[in-house]
Enzyme design. Structure first.
Site, mmCIF file in Angstrom:
data_model
loop_
_atom_site.group_PDB
_atom_site.id
_atom_site.type_symbol
_atom_site.label_atom_id
_atom_site.label_comp_id
_atom_site.label_asym_id
_atom_site.label_seq_id
_atom_site.Cartn_x
_atom_site.Cartn_y
_atom_site.Cartn_z
ATOM 1 N N GLY A 197 -18.573 -13.918 -73.139
ATOM 2 C CA GLY A 197 -18.854 -15.207 -73.755
ATOM 3 C C GLY A 197 -17.619 -16.014 -74.147
ATOM 4 C CB SER A 198 -14.129 -16.190 -72.947
ATOM 5 O OG SER A 198 -14.209 -16.568 -71.600
ATOM 6 C CG MET A 208 -23.507 -12.741 -65.183
ATOM 7 S SD MET A 208 -22.668 -13.925 -64.104
ATOM 8 C CE MET A 208 -22.359 -12.877 -62.696
ATOM 9 C CG LEU A 236 -31.850 -19.411 -64.394
ATOM 10 C CD1 LEU A 236 -31.095 -20.645 -64.870
ATOM 11 C CD2 LEU A 236 -32.484 -18.671 -65.566
ATOM 12 C CG ASN A 245 -23.644 -22.413 -64.146
ATOM 13 O OD1 ASN A 245 -23.403 -21.553 -65.010
ATOM 14 N ND2 ASN A 245 -23.421 -22.187 -62.857
ATOM 15 C CG HIS A 267 -19.641 -21.422 -59.540
ATOM 16 N ND1 HIS A 267 -20.267 -20.198 -59.532
ATOM 17 C CD2 HIS A 267 -18.980 -21.509 -58.361
ATOM 18 C CE1 HIS A 267 -20.002 -19.581 -58.394
ATOM 19 N NE2 HIS A 267 -19.221 -20.356 -57.666
ATOM 20 C CG LEU A 303 -26.634 -19.160 -57.102
ATOM 21 C CD1 LEU A 303 -27.014 -18.775 -58.518
ATOM 22 C CD2 LEU A 303 -26.363 -17.931 -56.249
ATOM 23 C CD GLU A 323 -14.276 -20.474 -65.786
ATOM 24 O OE1 GLU A 323 -15.232 -20.166 -66.504
ATOM 25 O OE2 GLU A 323 -13.905 -19.771 -64.824
HETATM 26 C C1 GRF Z 1 -16.757 -17.448 -66.041
HETATM 27 O O1 GRF Z 1 -15.762 -17.240 -65.081
HETATM 28 C C2 GRF Z 1 -17.748 -18.482 -65.561
HETATM 29 O O2 GRF Z 1 -17.185 -19.453 -64.741
HETATM 30 C C3 GRF Z 1 -18.726 -17.652 -64.756
HETATM 31 O O3 GRF Z 1 -18.824 -16.437 -65.440
HETATM 32 C C4 GRF Z 1 -17.644 -16.218 -66.215
HETATM 33 C C5 GRF Z 1 -18.097 -16.057 -67.628
HETATM 34 O O4 GRF Z 1 -17.065 -15.695 -68.507
HETATM 35 N N1 GRF Z 1 -19.976 -18.353 -64.606
HETATM 36 P P1 GRF Z 1 -17.312 -15.735 -70.067
HETATM 37 O O5 GRF Z 1 -18.493 -14.840 -70.363
HETATM 38 O O6 GRF Z 1 -17.549 -17.147 -70.461
HETATM 39 O O7 GRF Z 1 -16.054 -15.185 -70.667
#
Ligand code: GRF
EC number: 2.1.2.2
Length: 213
Positions: free
Chosen positions: A12-13, A87, A90, A104, A106, A141, A171
């Site tokens: 969940g970063s 993950m 849906l 989302n 990605h 997806l 991100e």
């Molecule tokens: C991230 O790389 C995001 O792009 C992908 O899954 C990873 C999740 O990382 N969908 P985190 O759980 O947010 O640390």
């Protein structure tokens, strides 16, 4: 004030980056994980955010789980649902329910490399840029109107892990800004596309050396 529900499956970063951004006009109403042991869930609970575990293994079908998930989300009257490393594939019904209000992130420059192992695939293809994309979620997806993208140079000595680490840093800047723009009503979908708005808001380029000298 816009209510935001964040869905995670692991560390969940990205969720943490959104929470820590303390976005004006946005309130993190709940964090929901399909994995009860997700590290991000404990992190959210420690900060007094409603943290909900909804184990997908307890449901007989994908439809059953998505119905329970929708009920858990709707209990927090969300204006926006944010998938942050969630993950699960849906169902089309679920994506329709949150059409235009579910984002989302990605870890690739979509439409290149939907699905898993994006950094391995970018390196295999000899890509010179890699990155991440925030997009609205549709039934397909890793598809849907693109809100923002961030790019990094691919370095000659990159490994999937080193590339993933640099993209993840991006991100953490890109996603809170995209959520801020949504909460501020700055994002509109016109003819299936999101207008770019101020270029700086929809595009991040990480300045870095082209090689490790
Ligand atoms: C991230 O790389 C995001 O792009 C992908 O899954 C990873 C999740 O990382 N969908 P985190 O759980 O947010 O640390």
């Amino acid at each position: 004030m816009k209510n935001i529900v964040i869905l995670i499956s692991g560390r969940g970063s990205n969720m943490q980056a959104i929470v820590e951004a303390k976005l004006p006009g946005a309130r993190i109403a709940a964090v929901i994980s399909n994995r009860p042991d997700a590290a991000g869930l404990a992190w959210a609970a420690e900060r007094g955010i409603a943290a909900v575990a909804l184990d997908h293994k307890a449901y007989a079908s994908r439809e059953d789980f998505d119905a329970a998930l929708a009920a858990a989300i709707d209990a927090h009257s969300p204006d926006l649902v944010v998938l942050a490393g969630f993950m699960r594939i849906l169902t089309a019904g679920f994506t329709r329910r949150y059409e235009g209000r579910m984002l989302n992130i990605h870890p690739s420059l979509l439409p290149a490399f939907p699905g898993l192992h994006t950094h391995e695939r970018a390196l295999e293809m000899g890509c010179k840029l890699a990155g991440c994309t925030v997009h609205f979620v549709t039934a397909e997806l890793d598809h849907g109107p693109i809100v923002a993208q961030g790019a990094v140079n691919v370095l000659d000595d990159d490994t999937p892990d080193s590339l993933a680490a640099r993209v993840l840093k991006l991100e953490h800047r890109l996603y809170p800004e995209a959520v801020r723009r949504f909460a501020a009503g700055e994002i509109a979908i016109v003819n299936g596309k999101v207008a770019s708005g101020p270029a700086a808001a929809s595009c991040l380029l990480a300045p870095e050396p082209l090689s490790h000298a």
